[in-house]
Design a protein around this motif. Structure first.
Motif, PDB file in Angstrom:
ATOM      1  N   LEU A 184       0.660  -1.196  -0.076  1.00  0.00           N
ATOM      2  CA  LEU A 184      -0.214  -0.079   0.143  1.00  0.00           C
ATOM      3  C   LEU A 184       0.864   1.182   0.090  1.00  0.00           C
ATOM      4  CD1 LEU A 184      -3.014  -0.801   2.333  1.00  0.00           C
ATOM      5  CD2 LEU A 184      -2.944  -0.723   0.043  1.00  0.00           C
ATOM      6  N   GLU A 185       1.722   1.069   0.929  1.00  0.00           N
ATOM      7  CA  GLU A 185       2.918   2.334   0.788  1.00  0.00           C
ATOM      8  C   GLU A 185       3.473   2.754  -0.505  1.00  0.00           C
ATOM      9  OE1 GLU A 185       6.733   3.781   3.197  1.00  0.00           O
ATOM     10  OE2 GLU A 185       5.688   1.904   3.887  1.00  0.00           O
ATOM     11  N   ALA A 186       3.839   1.649  -1.281  1.00  0.00           N
ATOM     12  CA  ALA A 186       4.650   1.875  -2.298  1.00  0.00           C
ATOM     13  C   ALA A 186       3.706   2.231  -3.519  1.00  0.00           C
ATOM     14  CB  ALA A 186       5.315   0.448  -2.920  1.00  0.00           C
ATOM     15  N   LEU A 187       2.231   1.757  -3.566  1.00  0.00           N
ATOM     16  CA  LEU A 187       1.165   2.020  -4.265  1.00  0.00           C
ATOM     17  C   LEU A 187       0.902   3.681  -4.161  1.00  0.00           C
ATOM     18  CD1 LEU A 187      -1.013   1.531  -6.641  1.00  0.00           C
ATOM     19  CD2 LEU A 187      -2.446   0.567  -4.763  1.00  0.00           C
ATOM     20  N   GLY A 188       0.854   4.016  -2.903  1.00  0.00           N
ATOM     21  CA  GLY A 188       0.477   5.504  -2.493  1.00  0.00           C
ATOM     22  C   GLY A 188       1.608   6.425  -2.933  1.00  0.00           C
ATOM     23  N   ASP A 189       2.826   5.907  -2.981  1.00  0.00           N
ATOM     24  CA  ASP A 189       4.069   6.823  -3.277  1.00  0.00           C
ATOM     25  C   ASP A 189       3.818   6.577  -4.763  1.00  0.00           C
ATOM     26  OD1 ASP A 189       6.763   7.964  -2.782  1.00  0.00           O
ATOM     27  OD2 ASP A 189       7.128   6.547  -4.273  1.00  0.00           O
ATOM     28  N   PHE A 190       3.595   5.693  -5.613  1.00  0.00           N
ATOM     29  CA  PHE A 190       3.432   5.773  -7.146  1.00  0.00           C
ATOM     30  C   PHE A 190       2.383   6.787  -7.494  1.00  0.00           C
ATOM     31  CE2 PHE A 190       1.381   4.214 -10.892  1.00  0.00           C
ATOM     32  CZ  PHE A 190       2.419   4.402 -11.891  1.00  0.00           C
ATOM     33  N   GLN A 191       1.131   6.737  -6.879  1.00  0.00           N
ATOM     34  CA  GLN A 191       0.112   7.581  -7.446  1.00  0.00           C
ATOM     35  C   GLN A 191       0.352   9.083  -6.818  1.00  0.00           C
ATOM     36  OE1 GLN A 191      -2.546   7.028  -8.982  1.00  0.00           O
ATOM     37  NE2 GLN A 191      -2.349   4.572  -9.026  1.00  0.00           N
ATOM     38  N   TRP A 192       1.024   9.199  -5.846  1.00  0.00           N
ATOM     39  CA  TRP A 192       1.608  10.525  -5.325  1.00  0.00           C
ATOM     40  C   TRP A 192       2.562  11.163  -6.557  1.00  0.00           C
ATOM     41  CZ3 TRP A 192       0.027  14.584  -2.735  1.00  0.00           C
ATOM     42  CH2 TRP A 192       0.623  15.622  -2.468  1.00  0.00           C
ATOM     43  N   ARG A 193       3.522  10.437  -6.960  1.00  0.00           N
ATOM     44  CA  ARG A 193       4.254  10.914  -8.158  1.00  0.00           C
ATOM     45  C   ARG A 193       3.799  11.205  -9.266  1.00  0.00           C
ATOM     46  NH1 ARG A 193       7.687   7.431  -9.093  1.00  0.00           N
ATOM     47  NH2 ARG A 193       7.376   5.704  -7.580  1.00  0.00           N
ATOM     48  N   ASP A 204       0.178  11.690 -10.136  1.00  0.00           N
ATOM     49  CA  ASP A 204      -0.876  12.793 -10.119  1.00  0.00           C
ATOM     50  C   ASP A 204      -1.021  13.603  -8.881  1.00  0.00           C
ATOM     51  OD1 ASP A 204      -2.141  10.763  -9.034  1.00  0.00           O
ATOM     52  OD2 ASP A 204      -3.870  10.661 -10.549  1.00  0.00           O
ATOM     53  N   LYS A 205      -0.189  13.500  -7.973  1.00  0.00           N
ATOM     54  CA  LYS A 205      -0.251  14.115  -6.707  1.00  0.00           C
ATOM     55  C   LYS A 205      -1.627  13.765  -5.781  1.00  0.00           C
ATOM     56  CE  LYS A 205       3.201  16.896  -7.178  1.00  0.00           C
ATOM     57  NZ  LYS A 205       4.216  16.961  -6.316  1.00  0.00           N
ATOM     58  N   GLY A 206      -1.979  12.157  -6.144  1.00  0.00           N
ATOM     59  CA  GLY A 206      -3.075  11.684  -5.412  1.00  0.00           C
ATOM     60  C   GLY A 206      -4.453  11.976  -5.887  1.00  0.00           C
ATOM     61  N   ALA A 207      -4.426  12.445  -7.144  1.00  0.00           N
ATOM     62  CA  ALA A 207      -5.905  12.852  -7.646  1.00  0.00           C
ATOM     63  C   ALA A 207      -6.683  11.418  -7.865  1.00  0.00           C
ATOM     64  CB  ALA A 207      -5.737  13.596  -8.850  1.00  0.00           C
ATOM     65  N   SER A 208      -5.899  10.397  -8.209  1.00  0.00           N
ATOM     66  CA  SER A 208      -6.499   9.268  -8.572  1.00  0.00           C
ATOM     67  C   SER A 208      -7.146   8.470  -7.382  1.00  0.00           C
ATOM     68  CB  SER A 208      -5.648   8.543  -9.410  1.00  0.00           C
ATOM     69  OG  SER A 208      -4.478   8.138  -8.823  1.00  0.00           O
ATOM     70  N   LEU A 209      -6.329   8.763  -6.249  1.00  0.00           N
ATOM     71  CA  LEU A 209      -6.927   8.400  -5.048  1.00  0.00           C
ATOM     72  C   LEU A 209      -8.099   9.080  -4.226  1.00  0.00           C
ATOM     73  CD1 LEU A 209      -3.585   7.745  -3.325  1.00  0.00           C
ATOM     74  CD2 LEU A 209      -4.943   6.097  -4.460  1.00  0.00           C
ATOM     75  N   THR A 252     -13.451  19.566  -4.605  1.00  0.00           N
ATOM     76  CA  THR A 252     -13.038  19.908  -5.960  1.00  0.00           C
ATOM     77  C   THR A 252     -11.497  20.121  -6.099  1.00  0.00           C
ATOM     78  OG1 THR A 252     -13.368  22.229  -5.315  1.00  0.00           O
ATOM     79  CG2 THR A 252     -15.155  21.377  -6.267  1.00  0.00           C
ATOM     80  N   HIS A 253     -11.021  20.101  -5.262  1.00  0.00           N
ATOM     81  CA  HIS A 253      -9.354  20.481  -5.062  1.00  0.00           C
ATOM     82  C   HIS A 253      -8.681  19.226  -5.776  1.00  0.00           C
ATOM     83  CE1 HIS A 253      -5.820  22.730  -4.715  1.00  0.00           C
ATOM     84  NE2 HIS A 253      -5.265  22.224  -3.797  1.00  0.00           N
ATOM     85  N   GLU A 254      -8.321  19.385  -7.115  1.00  0.00           N
ATOM     86  CA  GLU A 254      -7.793  18.209  -7.944  1.00  0.00           C
ATOM     87  C   GLU A 254      -6.426  18.009  -7.600  1.00  0.00           C
ATOM     88  OE1 GLU A 254      -9.066  16.095  -9.900  1.00  0.00           O
ATOM     89  OE2 GLU A 254     -11.029  17.093  -9.934  1.00  0.00           O
ATOM     90  N   HIS A 255      -5.399  18.733  -7.373  1.00  0.00           N
ATOM     91  CA  HIS A 255      -4.018  18.598  -7.215  1.00  0.00           C
ATOM     92  C   HIS A 255      -3.381  19.399  -6.010  1.00  0.00           C
ATOM     93  CE1 HIS A 255      -3.758  16.666 -11.155  1.00  0.00           C
ATOM     94  NE2 HIS A 255      -4.454  17.917 -11.699  1.00  0.00           N
ATOM     95  N   PRO A 256      -3.400  18.715  -4.783  1.00  0.00           N
ATOM     96  CA  PRO A 256      -2.981  19.269  -3.662  1.00  0.00           C
ATOM     97  C   PRO A 256      -1.508  19.689  -3.856  1.00  0.00           C
ATOM     98  CG  PRO A 256      -4.329  17.622  -3.015  1.00  0.00           C
ATOM     99  CD  PRO A 256      -4.062  17.347  -4.519  1.00  0.00           C
ATOM    100  N   GLY A 257      -0.819  20.724  -3.086  1.00  0.00           N
ATOM    101  CA  GLY A 257       0.503  20.942  -3.724  1.00  0.00           C
ATOM    102  C   GLY A 257       1.314  20.342  -2.909  1.00  0.00           C
ATOM    103  N   ASP A 258       1.159  19.717  -1.853  1.00  0.00           N
ATOM    104  CA  ASP A 258       2.183  18.943  -1.001  1.00  0.00           C
ATOM    105  C   ASP A 258       1.414  17.871  -0.170  1.00  0.00           C
ATOM    106  OD1 ASP A 258       0.965  20.288   1.134  1.00  0.00           O
ATOM    107  OD2 ASP A 258       2.707  21.678   1.293  1.00  0.00           O
ATOM    108  N   ALA A 259       2.276  16.948   0.548  1.00  0.00           N
ATOM    109  CA  ALA A 259       1.580  16.146   1.264  1.00  0.00           C
ATOM    110  C   ALA A 259       0.568  16.381   2.651  1.00  0.00           C
ATOM    111  CB  ALA A 259       2.809  15.245   1.862  1.00  0.00           C
TER     112      ALA A 259
END
Length: 367
Positions: A281-290, A292-297, A342-349
């Motif tokens: 899960l950690e690896a998957l989350g890191d991949f999704q963040w890199r 699209d900044k977590g928009a798909s999550l 509505t916020h699509e791309h958060p700037g940071d974690a």
């Protein structure tokens, strides 16, 4: 039938002519005399008015100790030799016994312990002390003595040894020698057997011992040291070897029964390359963040929240601002509710965590 059997047994017994032989073997003393080879010597000195202490271990050389009878093999450390030197210099009388001196020697054995050629009859610390006093103990031809002189008196003694003692540079090796050292006296008796329980009653052995003690510069207690150099293991093996052998056998059997069988060690299993589920899960989350900044999550959770909100708002026939209704339902401000939806791309974690926390709170308020 019984009478016939009795007659046969009687005939067999009558045929035994008792032709066996009985042989008596002398095995030695029992009780204290078996453990203390100088028990008779101590009692003899006590009968002559002396206070005697006989015990194993190194004694305390107090001021009241006048004579110390000790096997040479006991003085194995420099501290012992140094303490003896100071005590003799102050007026003590050291009577050192060289061969057959320890109590564990068996005077009845055909091959007594320690009767062979020993390389260290006198330990090095004692050799150093003897050297200062002008005493030398060395091996050579066998010496036999039937009479020994002491202070002008002659004593009939049965002693023999291949070891002799020289005093003050003398050339002749003797079975007994003595010399003054400081205010005290050092006497060396090579063969200790005349003073042991079995032989002290023979010839003039007891009289010679008494003369040695009376020659001491001062009066006081006579201390007899025995077997301080003998280890506890040697004593146990000598007197209790059957019990030790049985205990060892039981121990070996217990180890054989309870321990793993002997053999090569099994190879350790290589570490698994598979990781735990939380690592995936950690690896998957890191991949999704890199990616699209977590928009798909966030998208599946937003769709679920929006679907629930629309259904609940339709049931209540509520018109107007949906974000305002969601904010009131979840207990947050309208801006936070709108940003969460509505916020699509958060700037940071940190921003991503805040948006996700608001979405979870809204989701729970709609259940």
């Amino acid at each position: 039938m019984r009478a016939l059997m009795l007659m046969l047994v009687g005939a067999l017994l009558a045929g035994c002519d008792g032709g066996g032989t009985t042989r008596k073997v002398e095995t030695g003393y029992k009780g204290k005399a078996r453990l203390d080879a100088y028990l008779a010597a101590g009692r003899f000195l006590e009968a002559n008015g002396y206070t005697v202490e006989s015990k194993p271990g190194w004694p305390g050389l107090d001021e009241d100790v006048a004579v110390m009878i000790v096997p040479a093999s006991v003085i194995t450390t420099k501290s012992y030799a140094r303490e003896l030197e100071e005590w003799v210099s102050d007026g003590g009388h050291l009577l050192c016994l060289v061969e057959h001196a320890e109590s564990y020697h068996d005077d009845w054995s055909r091959f007594p312990r320690g009767s062979g050629e020993s390389k260290t009859l006198v330990p090095d610390p004692l050799v150093e002390l003897f050297g200062k006093a002008g005493v030398e103990v060395e091996r050579g031809d066998k010496i036999e003595a039937k009479r020994l002189r002491r202070d002008g008196s002659r004593y009939e003694v049965l002693a023999e040894s291949s070891t002799g003692v020289k005093v003050d540079g003398g050339k002749k090796r003797l079975l007994m020698g003595w010399t003054e050292y400081g205010e005290g006296l050092i006497t060396v008796m090579v063969d200790a057997r005349p003073f042991r329980n079995r032989y002290i009653g023979d010839h003039d052995h007891a009289a010679l011992l008494l003369a040695m003690v009376e020659a001491s510069p001062y009066e006081g207690t006579v201390v007899i040291v025995r077997d301080a150099a003998l280890s506890l293991w040697a004593l146990l093996w000598k007197h209790g070897w059957p019990a030790l052998a049985g205990l060892l056998a039981v121990t070996v059997f217990w180890l054989w029964k309870n321990m793993p069988r002997f053999g090569p060690l099994r190879r350790e299993d290589p570490p698994s390359k598979l990781r735990d589920y939380d690592h995936h899960l950690e690896a998957l989350g890191d991949f999704q963040w890199r990616l699209d900044k977590g928009a798909s999550l966030l998208r599946p959770l937003r769709e679920s929240v929006l679907d629930r909100a629309q259904r609940l708002a339709a049931v209540g026939h509520r018109d107007g601002d949906l974000f305002e209704w969601i904010a009131q339902r979840a207990g947050v401000t309208r801006d936070r509710a709108q940003r969460a939806m509505t916020h699509e791309h958060p700037g940071d974690a940190t921003a991503f965590t805040r948006v996700l926390a608001d979405l979870q709170k809204i989701h729970l308020s709609l259940t």
